[in-house]
Design an enzyme around this catalytic site. Structure first.
Site, short mmCIF file in Angstrom:
data_model
loop_
_atom_site.label_atom_id
_atom_site.label_comp_id
_atom_site.label_asym_id
_atom_site.label_seq_id
_atom_site.Cartn_x
_atom_site.Cartn_y
_atom_site.Cartn_z
N ARG A 21 0.81 -1.22 0.00
CA ARG A 21 0.00 0.00 0.00
C ARG A 21 0.84 1.27 0.00
NH1 ARG A 21 -2.86 -0.77 5.47
NH2 ARG A 21 -0.69 -1.36 5.91
N GLU A 26 6.76 7.50 11.87
CA GLU A 26 6.50 8.55 12.85
C GLU A 26 7.56 9.62 12.66
OE1 GLU A 26 6.72 6.50 16.56
OE2 GLU A 26 4.66 5.77 16.46
N GLN A 45 3.29 27.12 15.83
CA GLN A 45 3.04 27.38 14.42
C GLN A 45 3.63 26.23 13.59
OE1 GLN A 45 3.68 31.45 13.12
NE2 GLN A 45 4.63 30.76 11.23
N ASN A 47 4.74 25.42 9.54
CA ASN A 47 4.99 26.05 8.25
C ASN A 47 5.25 25.02 7.16
OD1 ASN A 47 4.88 28.53 9.58
ND2 ASN A 47 7.09 28.62 9.86
N ARG A 57 17.26 29.41 1.28
CA ARG A 57 16.52 30.15 2.30
C ARG A 57 17.34 30.19 3.58
NH1 ARG A 57 11.01 30.55 0.61
NH2 ARG A 57 10.45 29.05 -1.03
N TYR A 130 7.84 22.41 8.81
CA TYR A 130 8.49 22.52 10.10
C TYR A 130 7.56 23.06 11.17
CZ TYR A 130 9.86 26.99 7.79
OH TYR A 130 9.90 28.15 7.07
N GLU A 141 12.75 38.78 14.15
CA GLU A 141 13.38 37.90 13.16
C GLU A 141 14.59 38.58 12.52
OE1 GLU A 141 12.16 34.84 12.70
OE2 GLU A 141 10.41 35.16 13.99
N ASP A 167 16.97 38.02 1.99
CA ASP A 167 18.15 37.20 2.31
C ASP A 167 19.39 37.72 1.60
OD1 ASP A 167 16.70 35.60 4.01
OD2 ASP A 167 16.41 33.98 2.57
#
Length: 208
Positions: A21, A26, A45, A47, A57, A130, A141, A167
């Site tokens: 299948r 996990e 949160q 993302n 990134r 994440y 940030e 960036d």
């Protein structure tokens, strides 16, 4: 979960069960993470980013406290995921470690608050998911240029790096240090200890 060479980072390599299948594994267990790291992951949160091949990134981080711990996996394609120690005073300050996250081994990476995080997409439609301990807060940030020669991250050379404007304009590690943007190693360790204590008593509140 096994610790990486940079304190505060761990790699989870799951057992994958397959049959006619498909497969099952996990990719996150709160009890396993707490046992390995000595602290819980407060989930604030989740993302998902989808990137074309060559997308770069990072290097992203947030003020500590509260910082932003991350638990990262790649559910489609592959990325080179990098942890950077930007904690001033750390024995491994300025060092980095890279792991491949992909849709075959299904590994996941945990990095604690105060560590820098970056990745490059090795395939088109590389899909990274994440979990974050804190929600996105623009005023907390920061970033470091992922191509900073002083960091010397060994990014793959078979694709032209594609960076966001933000960036591409990020400071170098030296500039970020001069601006006072970088986390302090001892303050981070004290914060980790408080997280461990709050987890031991079952608190759902993030320590202040």
């Amino acid at each position: 979960m096994k610790p990486l060479g940079i304190e505060g980072s761990w790699l989870h390599e799951p057992q994958i069960f397959t049959d006619a299948r498909g497969g099952f594994h996990e990719w996150f267990r709160a009890d396993a993470l707490t046992e390995a790291t000595g602290r819980p992951l407060r989930l604030a949160q989740a993302n998902c980013s989808v990137s074309v091949r060559g997308t770069l990134r990072g290097v992203h981080f947030a003020d500590v406290p509260p910082g932003q711990a991350k638990y990262v996996t790649c559910v489609r394609g592959a990325v080179l995921d990098v942890v950077v120690d930007i904690r001033v005073g750390s024995p491994t300050f300025g060092q980095w470690e890279a792991v491949r996250l992909d849709d075959e081994a299904r590994a996941a990476l945990f990095l604690a608050e105060g560590l820098g995080h970056a990745f490059m997409a090795l395939t088109d439609d590389a899909t990274v998911m994440y979990l974050c301990s804190e929600g996105y807060a623009p005023h907390r940030e920061h970033g470091i240029h992922p191509l900073d020669p002083a960091l010397g991250i060994d990014w793959p050379r078979d694709a032209e790096p594609l960076l966001s404007e933000k960036d591409a304009q990020a400071p170098t590690l030296e500039q970020a240090a001069a601006l006072g943007l970088l986390p302090d190693y001892q303050e981070c360790r004290a914060y980790y200890a408080r997280l461990g204590e709050s987890g031991a008593v079952g608190s759902d509140e993030a320590p202040q």
